[in-house]
Write a protein that holds these residues in place. Sequence first.
Motif, PDB file in Angstrom:
ATOM      1  N   ILE A   1      -4.561   3.434   6.990  1.00  0.00           N
ATOM      2  CA  ILE A   1      -5.823   3.939   7.110  1.00  0.00           C
ATOM      3  C   ILE A   1      -5.067   5.352   5.574  1.00  0.00           C
ATOM      4  N   MET A   2      -4.202   6.174   6.557  1.00  0.00           N
ATOM      5  CA  MET A   2      -3.848   7.236   5.795  1.00  0.00           C
ATOM      6  C   MET A   2      -3.388   6.728   3.776  1.00  0.00           C
ATOM      7  N   GLU A   3      -2.462   5.932   3.672  1.00  0.00           N
ATOM      8  CA  GLU A   3      -2.127   4.904   3.181  1.00  0.00           C
ATOM      9  C   GLU A   3      -3.568   5.238   1.264  1.00  0.00           C
ATOM     10  N   HIS A   4      -4.584   4.328   2.322  1.00  0.00           N
ATOM     11  CA  HIS A   4      -5.344   4.138   1.750  1.00  0.00           C
ATOM     12  C   HIS A   4      -6.733   5.140   1.198  1.00  0.00           C
ATOM     13  N   VAL A   5      -6.061   6.138   2.477  1.00  0.00           N
ATOM     14  CA  VAL A   5      -7.343   7.465   2.043  1.00  0.00           C
ATOM     15  C   VAL A   5      -6.397   8.061   0.887  1.00  0.00           C
ATOM     16  N   VAL A   6      -5.369   9.157   1.145  1.00  0.00           N
ATOM     17  CA  VAL A   6      -4.024   9.255   0.208  1.00  0.00           C
ATOM     18  C   VAL A   6      -4.142   8.426  -1.703  1.00  0.00           C
ATOM     19  N   PHE A   7      -4.111   7.281  -1.703  1.00  0.00           N
ATOM     20  CA  PHE A   7      -3.909   6.979  -3.006  1.00  0.00           C
ATOM     21  C   PHE A   7      -5.525   6.769  -4.086  1.00  0.00           C
ATOM     22  N   ILE A   8      -6.981   6.677  -2.525  1.00  0.00           N
ATOM     23  CA  ILE A   8      -8.075   7.283  -3.582  1.00  0.00           C
ATOM     24  C   ILE A   8      -7.856   8.425  -3.664  1.00  0.00           C
ATOM     25  N   VAL A   9      -7.777   8.663  -3.102  1.00  0.00           N
ATOM     26  CA  VAL A   9      -8.058  10.903  -3.796  1.00  0.00           C
ATOM     27  C   VAL A   9      -7.375  10.692  -4.629  1.00  0.00           C
ATOM     28  N   LYS A  10      -5.651  10.349  -4.244  1.00  0.00           N
ATOM     29  CA  LYS A  10      -4.811  10.591  -6.098  1.00  0.00           C
ATOM     30  C   LYS A  10      -5.312   9.727  -6.695  1.00  0.00           C
ATOM     31  N   PHE A  11      -5.596   8.186  -6.664  1.00  0.00           N
ATOM     32  CA  PHE A  11      -6.156   7.342  -8.616  1.00  0.00           C
ATOM     33  C   PHE A  11      -7.414   8.700  -9.081  1.00  0.00           C
ATOM     34  N   PHE A  12      -8.063   8.963  -7.541  1.00  0.00           N
ATOM     35  CA  PHE A  12      -9.983   9.871  -7.962  1.00  0.00           C
ATOM     36  C   PHE A  12      -9.052  10.685  -9.398  1.00  0.00           C
ATOM     37  N   VAL A  13      -8.237  11.731  -8.343  1.00  0.00           N
ATOM     38  CA  VAL A  13      -7.957  13.181  -8.608  1.00  0.00           C
ATOM     39  C   VAL A  13      -7.794  12.504 -10.649  1.00  0.00           C
ATOM     40  N   ALA A  14      -6.786  11.612 -10.346  1.00  0.00           N
ATOM     41  CA  ALA A  14      -6.033  11.705 -12.173  1.00  0.00           C
ATOM     42  C   ALA A  14      -7.043  10.861 -12.915  1.00  0.00           C
ATOM     43  N   TRP A  15      -7.941   9.641 -12.289  1.00  0.00           N
ATOM     44  CA  TRP A  15      -8.868  10.125 -13.114  1.00  0.00           C
ATOM     45  C   TRP A  15      -9.811  11.117 -13.474  1.00  0.00           C
ATOM     46  N   MET A  16     -10.667  12.024 -12.669  1.00  0.00           N
ATOM     47  CA  MET A  16     -10.666  13.429 -12.785  1.00  0.00           C
ATOM     48  C   MET A  16     -10.255  14.213 -13.797  1.00  0.00           C
TER      49      MET A  16
END
Length: 870
Positions: free
Chosen positions: A795-810
């Motif tokens: 859960i932690m890995e997926h949450v952080v990775f999703i936020v990371k990639f979203f921030v990088a995309w934004m």
Amino acid sequence: QQSGRRYNLFLKRRLRIDKRHQSKDSIFFRDGVRRIDFVLSYVDDFSKELEKKLERRKEFESNLQKAGLELETEDKKESEDGKIFFVKIHAPWEVLITYAEVLNIKVPIKENDIPSTVENPLDCMLFPLRLPEKVMHPEPDYFTAPFSKDKQELYLINDESTFFSPSMRNRIVNYILTRCPYGTEEGKKKFGIKRLLNNGTYTAAYPLHDCQYWKKANDPNCDNERYTLYMEWARFLRFYKEQPLDLIRKYYGEKIGIYFAWLGFYTEMLFLAAVVGLICFLYGLFTMDENMSSKEICDPAIGGEIIMCPLCDQECEYWRLNTTCESSQYSHLFDNVATLFFAIFMGIWVTLFLEFWKRRQARLKYEWDLVDFEEEQQQLQLRPEYEAKCTQKKRNPVTQEMEPYLPLTSQAVRFCISGTTVLFWVSLIIASMIAVIVYRLAVYAAFASLMENTQTLQPISGLLTPQLATSVTASCLNFVIIMILNFFYERIAIWITDMEIPRTHMEYENRLTMKMFLFQFVNYYSSCFYVAFFKGKFVGYPGAYTYMFNRWRNEECDPAGCLIELTTQLTIVMAGKQIWGNIQEAFVPWICNWWGRRKARNNPENLYSRWEQDHDLQTFGALGLFYEYLEMVIQFGFITLFVASFPLAPLLALMNNILEIRVDSWKLTTQYRRPVAAKAHSIGVWQEILNGMAILSVVTNAFIVAFTSDMIPRLVYYYAYYENEDSPMSGYINNSLSVFLISDFPDRNKPKENPENFVICRYRDYRYPPDHERKYLHTMQFWHILAAKLAFIIIMEHVVFIVKFFVAWMIPDVPADVKARIKREKYLTQKILHEYELEKLKERLCQGDKRATEKEFIATEGRMELSRAM
């Protein structure tokens, strides 16, 4: 007799002073007009190779003059020690414009009239951090275009002597020096100043600083940029001020400028991480008294009555749980709910840091005229060492010219030797780590016995437990081994990279970077990985312990968890490395230059010349920045890979980096010769390494929270196994300790003495008691906790990775205003060039030039030649 010698020496010095009307602190030739762009030095050593060296120098200097450079030699009698010859080099205008075209150097064509970005409304608050505008922006902003000899009237050439900056001039001269031939030996054509330095023909080659760092030059034509850098940037008292990046770039070149820009930006971003980490630490400090686990451990009625199984065979005794009272309280500082928040925060912070750096880098590329800079054109040029060592040649499919190459069989052999060497040294690190583990296992019993029997240690026995004493001494020993291995491997890595004979400069740097990083990654982090993921995980249980080499019993974690030991390990290695690094960087050059600096202050300028002053300084080698980046990237790993165990790591890194910026700037400005300017539009391969570490940090921190800290077992107990609804965490310690019947101990494990005749002892695990039908097997709670740990990691890995990639995309890599300014500048530059071409064509048509077509053909042909040369 002695006074007579002193008088003669005085007369000699007086004669030399009188002989020189021009100050030797000047950066010009004796005529006071021609600027010294580079200096070569040599000594007549009267060795067997004296004639050969003399011949090489004569040929080399003759070829430099044929290339258009002007030379002026200072006889050794004029030097302070009477031994060193100095050859001063000046590049006249014709040489500069020729090679400016070859190197594709951009020069001003028109002052930039694009309005600057909107002013920051917080500028008034940041005023104390600002530097004077003249220091921050030493020259106006211009539209630029690559220099062309045919279009000289297009450029803003007000004064030929100052049109090219000193850093541009020394870059051009260095380009000529690295490619100038000096003869043929053993049937091979020899060229390049680097080889002449290696074989002792010359002792040094360097551009000059423009003045002394502690005072301005007397010459009004001197820019005094070194003095400005020292006063406004290189002094520690200016630690709170912004860095004059434009002046750094102008004086040292873009490659050094981009390093200090990155280091400064990294330090600014660390401020946010340090503040959040400090808040998390303070949360742990203020809630220490509310921690139910440590309360139960410290309670004489609970922890004082729980008898723990011995932590080593035979020599160790049974012990009461409340002896670890203080360490359990301190463990709560780092092992609390804030740890989870901080681990997630740092995963997002890393992404923000990398993405915002890309934007900052894009802005610098625009401001420093690096948008169209093709690094490959500079870096893909063959290394002189490659051309010298590769005797075989083959035709280049692109240029159709014969080029040296290394046969595939030779490459394979060299790579095998290189790979084997790297593997051997990595194995050596792992072996040293195992040796430290054996040390920990071997000395634990000694510490336990010493602390039990020594009355003088009784007052601190609660704080300094055998576990902590073992951990601290092992960490210090590990740090010493790390530094020793590091010292040897730095030299080995350079040797094996040279042995591989990389084709280009970029290839050389990338190979060396990967070798050094791989080694230092294993060297610095292996002990932290052991404590975080292996210690206490494979110990077995009483009566069935796991042994290393069938001799030493594996270590157990403290009842409060292994996190405090990981914190100890991380603090000692990280802080030790930073302290040692700053001592090495600051004091070693200072001591080496002490004598030279004393001469510089005590001798009159007429005797102690500018080139002699710089000759006495240290050399900032080609790998100078490499070691600076490596140091910071290893630090970056400490504050990201294991930050869940030590929220104060970013604060330590911040304090170190504030000092690091000023130490680096001080030593570069005061202790080193001026480096040759070089271009770079990014931090290079380090960007990819940082990206890789950012991804790995999410995984390591998830595993630390799950398997190293006690957070998941506590949460499972809180929600599923609590015994008291009013205080869900009460009883957790008793629940987390299993029961062992002392009579079941085999002779190998049983303590020699049991004076109080204990019947049972407790150990940290989730196993059934001895009276259960599934005696000593794992309970269902163990499997629930294991499932919770694995679920948490996912859960932690997926949450952080999703936020990371979203921030990088934004966050776009290039700011919108920079994109617009780049397009606008390209449009206006093309317009200026187009109008210039039209004006020239009109002039030729008005003059009736019938050879216009022929000249255009020649120009096109020349451009193709230049393209081939580049």
